[in-house]
Design a protein around this motif. Structure first.
Motif, mmCIF file in Angstrom:
data_model
loop_
_atom_site.group_PDB
_atom_site.id
_atom_site.type_symbol
_atom_site.label_atom_id
_atom_site.label_comp_id
_atom_site.label_asym_id
_atom_site.label_seq_id
_atom_site.Cartn_x
_atom_site.Cartn_y
_atom_site.Cartn_z
ATOM 1 N N UNK A 83 46.052 58.954 33.578
ATOM 2 C CA UNK A 83 46.096 59.893 34.574
ATOM 3 C C UNK A 83 47.240 60.063 35.253
ATOM 4 N N UNK A 84 47.760 61.222 35.477
ATOM 5 C CA UNK A 84 49.227 61.592 36.065
ATOM 6 C C UNK A 84 48.949 62.555 37.303
ATOM 7 N N UNK A 85 49.680 62.229 38.243
ATOM 8 C CA UNK A 85 49.680 63.018 39.552
ATOM 9 C C UNK A 85 51.279 63.404 39.663
ATOM 10 N N UNK A 86 51.565 64.679 40.048
ATOM 11 C CA UNK A 86 52.851 65.201 40.295
ATOM 12 C C UNK A 86 52.804 65.393 41.648
ATOM 13 N N UNK A 87 53.886 64.735 42.445
ATOM 14 C CA UNK A 87 53.696 64.891 43.999
ATOM 15 C C UNK A 87 54.772 65.692 44.457
ATOM 16 N N UNK A 88 54.683 66.385 45.558
ATOM 17 C CA UNK A 88 55.804 67.235 46.247
ATOM 18 C C UNK A 88 55.715 66.534 47.587
ATOM 19 N N UNK A 114 56.936 61.406 40.963
ATOM 20 C CA UNK A 114 57.271 61.661 42.430
ATOM 21 C C UNK A 114 58.455 63.036 42.240
ATOM 22 N N UNK A 115 58.043 63.547 43.073
ATOM 23 C CA UNK A 115 58.936 64.831 43.408
ATOM 24 C C UNK A 115 59.158 65.371 45.008
ATOM 25 N N UNK A 116 59.708 66.160 45.348
ATOM 26 C CA UNK A 116 60.353 66.290 46.625
ATOM 27 C C UNK A 116 60.751 65.258 47.396
ATOM 28 N N UNK A 149 51.200 51.185 35.640
ATOM 29 C CA UNK A 149 51.582 51.999 36.718
ATOM 30 C C UNK A 149 52.994 52.347 36.947
ATOM 31 N N UNK A 150 53.596 53.613 36.373
ATOM 32 C CA UNK A 150 54.818 53.848 36.630
ATOM 33 C C UNK A 150 55.155 55.554 36.902
ATOM 34 N N UNK A 151 56.363 55.746 36.890
ATOM 35 C CA UNK A 151 56.762 57.197 37.220
ATOM 36 C C UNK A 151 57.389 57.493 36.095
ATOM 37 N N UNK A 152 57.067 58.165 35.086
ATOM 38 C CA UNK A 152 57.480 58.539 33.612
ATOM 39 C C UNK A 152 58.826 59.486 33.863
ATOM 40 N N UNK A 153 58.973 60.138 34.977
ATOM 41 C CA UNK A 153 60.274 60.993 35.289
ATOM 42 C C UNK A 153 61.294 60.172 36.008
ATOM 43 N N UNK A 154 60.887 58.894 36.597
ATOM 44 C CA UNK A 154 62.083 58.158 37.136
ATOM 45 C C UNK A 154 61.617 56.506 36.965
#
Length: 167
Positions: A83-88, A114-116, A149-154
């Motif tokens: 389950x993935x969530x992209x934040x701004x 995480x973004x933004x 639980x991680x951030x695959x982009x960072x």
């Protein structure tokens, strides 16, 4: 915009990119993602899995501008389910259930992309209306916590998850 009444929606090894709204509705109508399947709920999109959302071996990603009215029965994230969530910043899609139980396999994954603008100790609510609590997968394994639980982009971002609340 689409409606599926009375039958399951299954993404089996393919990809569904959702820019509009799809509602899966009916007494036995579950949404399944399996065999590496992917559902991308893009900004402005809505996945309305009214009965249950089951990630058995696949991924559902909610973009920051997506909406996620929650299932009435269960969200199941089994082993190999992500389950993935992209934040701004503080903006995130929240699975807004009414009376859901959340079942988590021992190798299930929560991917918080995480973004933004964000800062240490920021919080995001990913579920509301969890009346059935967090538990292992019925007929499977797990103790009611994500295996990863991680951030695959960072990969430098670290997270803690509060499983105690029902909102």
């Amino acid at each position: 915009t689409g409606w599926d009444t009375g039958t399951d929606l299954t993404v089996d090894g393919g990809t569904l990119n959702l820019d509009g709204t799809i509602t899966v509705l009916g007494g036995g109508a579950d949404t399944f993602v399996l065999n590496g399947g992917i559902i991308n709920v893009n900004s402005g999109g809505q996945l309305n899995a009214v009965k249950a959302l089951e990630l058995l071996d696949g991924t559902v990603t909610y973009a920051s501008g997506a909406t996620a009215p929650g299932p009435k029965d269960a969200v199941v994230i089994d082993n190999n389910g992500t389950l993935a969530f992209q934040t701004a910043g503080a903006t995130i899609a929240t699975i807004a259930g009414g009376t859901i139980a959340v079942e988590l396999g021992s190798t299930s994954t929560l991917d918080m992309q995480l973004g933004g603008s964000y800062a240490v100790n920021d919080t995001w609510t990913i579920f509301t209306g969890v009346s059935g609590g967090f538990g292992g997968v019925a007929g499977g394994d797990g103790t009611g916590v994500f295996g990863t639980v991680h951030d695959s982009t960072n990969p430098n971002n670290e997270f803690s998850v509060d499983y105690s609340g029902t909102t």
